[in-house]
Scaffold this motif. Structure first.
Motif, short mmCIF file in Angstrom:
data_model
loop_
_atom_site.label_atom_id
_atom_site.label_comp_id
_atom_site.label_asym_id
_atom_site.label_seq_id
_atom_site.Cartn_x
_atom_site.Cartn_y
_atom_site.Cartn_z
N PHE A 45 -4.02 -28.34 -0.29
CA PHE A 45 -3.14 -29.01 0.66
C PHE A 45 -1.75 -29.16 0.05
O PHE A 45 -1.13 -30.21 0.12
CB PHE A 45 -3.69 -30.37 1.06
CG PHE A 45 -5.10 -30.35 1.59
CD1 PHE A 45 -5.77 -31.53 1.84
CD2 PHE A 45 -5.76 -29.17 1.85
CE1 PHE A 45 -7.07 -31.52 2.33
CE2 PHE A 45 -7.05 -29.15 2.34
CZ PHE A 45 -7.71 -30.33 2.58
N PHE A 50 -1.88 -26.15 4.48
CA PHE A 50 -3.18 -25.67 4.01
C PHE A 50 -2.95 -24.31 3.37
O PHE A 50 -3.04 -23.27 4.01
CB PHE A 50 -4.13 -25.59 5.20
CG PHE A 50 -5.57 -25.70 4.81
CD1 PHE A 50 -5.96 -26.27 3.61
CD2 PHE A 50 -6.55 -25.23 5.66
CE1 PHE A 50 -7.28 -26.38 3.27
CE2 PHE A 50 -7.89 -25.34 5.33
CZ PHE A 50 -8.26 -25.92 4.14
N LEU A 68 -3.62 -27.87 12.07
CA LEU A 68 -4.20 -28.27 10.79
C LEU A 68 -3.12 -28.79 9.84
O LEU A 68 -3.32 -29.80 9.16
CB LEU A 68 -4.93 -27.08 10.16
CG LEU A 68 -5.78 -27.39 8.93
CD1 LEU A 68 -6.88 -28.38 9.27
CD2 LEU A 68 -6.38 -26.12 8.36
N ALA A 71 -2.29 -32.30 10.75
CA ALA A 71 -3.32 -33.24 10.31
C ALA A 71 -3.20 -33.51 8.81
O ALA A 71 -3.36 -34.65 8.35
CB ALA A 71 -4.71 -32.68 10.63
N ILE A 72 -2.91 -32.48 8.03
CA ILE A 72 -2.77 -32.64 6.59
C ILE A 72 -1.55 -33.51 6.26
O ILE A 72 -1.61 -34.39 5.39
CB ILE A 72 -2.66 -31.28 5.90
CG1 ILE A 72 -4.00 -30.54 6.00
CG2 ILE A 72 -2.25 -31.42 4.43
CD1 ILE A 72 -3.93 -29.09 5.60
N LEU A 75 -2.36 -37.09 6.64
CA LEU A 75 -3.20 -37.56 5.54
C LEU A 75 -2.38 -37.81 4.28
O LEU A 75 -2.56 -38.83 3.59
CB LEU A 75 -4.30 -36.55 5.25
CG LEU A 75 -5.51 -36.57 6.17
CD1 LEU A 75 -6.31 -35.28 5.99
CD2 LEU A 75 -6.39 -37.78 5.87
N LEU A 85 -10.33 -38.89 4.05
CA LEU A 85 -10.96 -37.65 4.48
C LEU A 85 -12.46 -37.68 4.22
O LEU A 85 -13.25 -37.18 5.02
CB LEU A 85 -10.31 -36.48 3.74
CG LEU A 85 -10.47 -35.08 4.32
CD1 LEU A 85 -10.00 -35.03 5.77
CD2 LEU A 85 -9.72 -34.07 3.47
N PHE A 202 -8.19 -33.68 10.88
CA PHE A 202 -8.38 -32.57 9.96
C PHE A 202 -9.62 -31.75 10.30
O PHE A 202 -9.54 -30.53 10.46
CB PHE A 202 -8.47 -33.06 8.51
CG PHE A 202 -8.79 -31.95 7.55
CD1 PHE A 202 -7.80 -31.08 7.12
CD2 PHE A 202 -10.08 -31.76 7.09
CE1 PHE A 202 -8.09 -30.03 6.24
CE2 PHE A 202 -10.39 -30.72 6.22
CZ PHE A 202 -9.39 -29.85 5.79
N TYR A 203 -10.79 -32.37 10.39
CA TYR A 203 -12.02 -31.59 10.59
C TYR A 203 -12.11 -30.98 11.99
O TYR A 203 -12.56 -29.83 12.12
CB TYR A 203 -13.24 -32.43 10.25
CG TYR A 203 -13.43 -32.57 8.76
CD1 TYR A 203 -13.76 -31.45 7.97
CD2 TYR A 203 -13.26 -33.78 8.11
CE1 TYR A 203 -13.90 -31.56 6.60
CE2 TYR A 203 -13.41 -33.89 6.73
CZ TYR A 203 -13.73 -32.78 5.98
OH TYR A 203 -13.87 -32.88 4.62
#
Length: 232
Positions: A45, A50, A68, A71-72, A75, A85, A202-203
Motif C-alpha cells: 500500500f 495498491f 481500491l 479505500a487505501i 485507511l 483492516l 478495502f475488501y
C-alpha cells in the motif's frame, strides 16, 4: 497482459505473460489467506496506492483500481490502519455467512445463504490438487475450497505452464479451471462483501478487482487457446 479481440503469442510472450499473471494470482491469494501483516501493508500500500496491481488498468479495470486506491487512502489516514483492516477481515471472512462473506466456494453452491461447507466444491479442489501433485501448506488450516487455494493453484499453474510445449492446450486447461473453480461463485462472493458492509471499503473493492481480473484473464486465455502463433 492485454486481452485484445484475438491474441497471438510466441513462446517468449507467453512466458512473460505467464510470469506476470502468476504474480498477480499469488498476490491475490496472499491477501485472502491471512490478515494483512504490517510488512505487507507497508510494501503493498505504498503512497496510498495498491502498488502490485497498478498494471491492471491496462485490462480496463481503471474504475476498480481507483476504488481500491480510495479505500487505501482512507485507511492510511488512520492511526492504526492495519488493525482496522484486520477487524474488517475478521468480520467478513472469519465469522458467519449471514453477517459476512465466507471465502469458501461451497458456501455459494446453492442460493441458500446457509449452504453447508465442505461440499462438492471442496472435494473438486482437493482432486485438482492431487491430480497436479500439490498439497495445501500444513500451516494453512482451511478447507481446499478457501478462495486463497484456487488462486494459489492458478499462480502455480501459470508458472508451470510457462514452459509447456503446447501453449494452446495450456491456456485451455487454465481457463477450464477458472470456470470450474472460481468464476461460478466469485460474483456472489463479491456481492456478499458489499452487502456485509464492513467499516472500510478495502475488501469489497478488492473483491471487485479480483472478479474483474479473473474475467479478463479468462478472456485472455480463451484467445490464446484459439489462436497461437508458432515460435520462429
Amino acid at each position: 497482459m492485454n486481452a485484445p479481440e484475438q491474441t497471438t503469442l510466441d513462446r517468449t510472450e507467453w512466458q512473460l505473460a505467464s510470469a506476470q499473471r502468476g504474480r498477480l494470482y499469488g498476490w491475490f491469494s496472499a491477501l485472502y489467506a491471512l490478515e494483512v501483516s504490517d510488512e505487507m501493508f507497508q510494501t503493498h500500500f505504498a503512497n496510498g496506492r495498491f502498488a502490485p496491481f497498478a498494471g491492471l488498468g491496462e485490462l480496463g479495470l481503471t474504475a476498480e483500481l481507483t476504488r481500491l486506491d480510495t479505500a487505501i487512502a482512507s485507511l492510511r489516514a488512520l492511526p492504526l490502519p492495519r488493525l482496522e483492516l484486520a477487524a474488517d477481515y475478521a468480520q467478513l471472512f472469519l465469522l458467519d455467512a449471514k453477517t459476512g462473506a465466507l471465502p469458501y466456494a461451497s458456501a455459494y453452491e446453492s442460493e441458500d445463504a446457509a449452504a453447508p461447507l465442505y461440499g462438492a466444491a471442496e472435494a473438486r479442489m482437493r482432486e485438482f490438487l492431487v491430480a497436479h501433485k500439490l498439497a495445501i501448506e500444513p500451516g494453512f488450516r482451511e478447507p481446499a475450497d478457501h478462495l486463497a487455494v484456487p488462486l494459489a493453484f492458478m499462480a502455480d499453474l501459470a508458472e508451470r505452464d510457462a514452459t509447456r510445449g503446447d501453449i494452446a492446450r495450456a491456456a485451455q486447461d487454465q481457463v477450464d479451471f477458472l470456470r470450474s473453480a472460481l468464476l461460478g461463485w466469485l460474483p456472489r462472493f463479491a456481492e456478499r462483501c458489499r452487502q456485509a458492509r464492513p467499516q472500510f471499503d478495502f475488501y469489497p473493492a478488492l473483491a471487485m478487482l479480483l472478479l474483474g481480473f479473473v474475467r479478463a484473464d479468462a478472456l485472455f486465455l480463451d484467445d490464446v487457446a484459439g489462436s497461437v502463433r508458432p515460435a520462429a
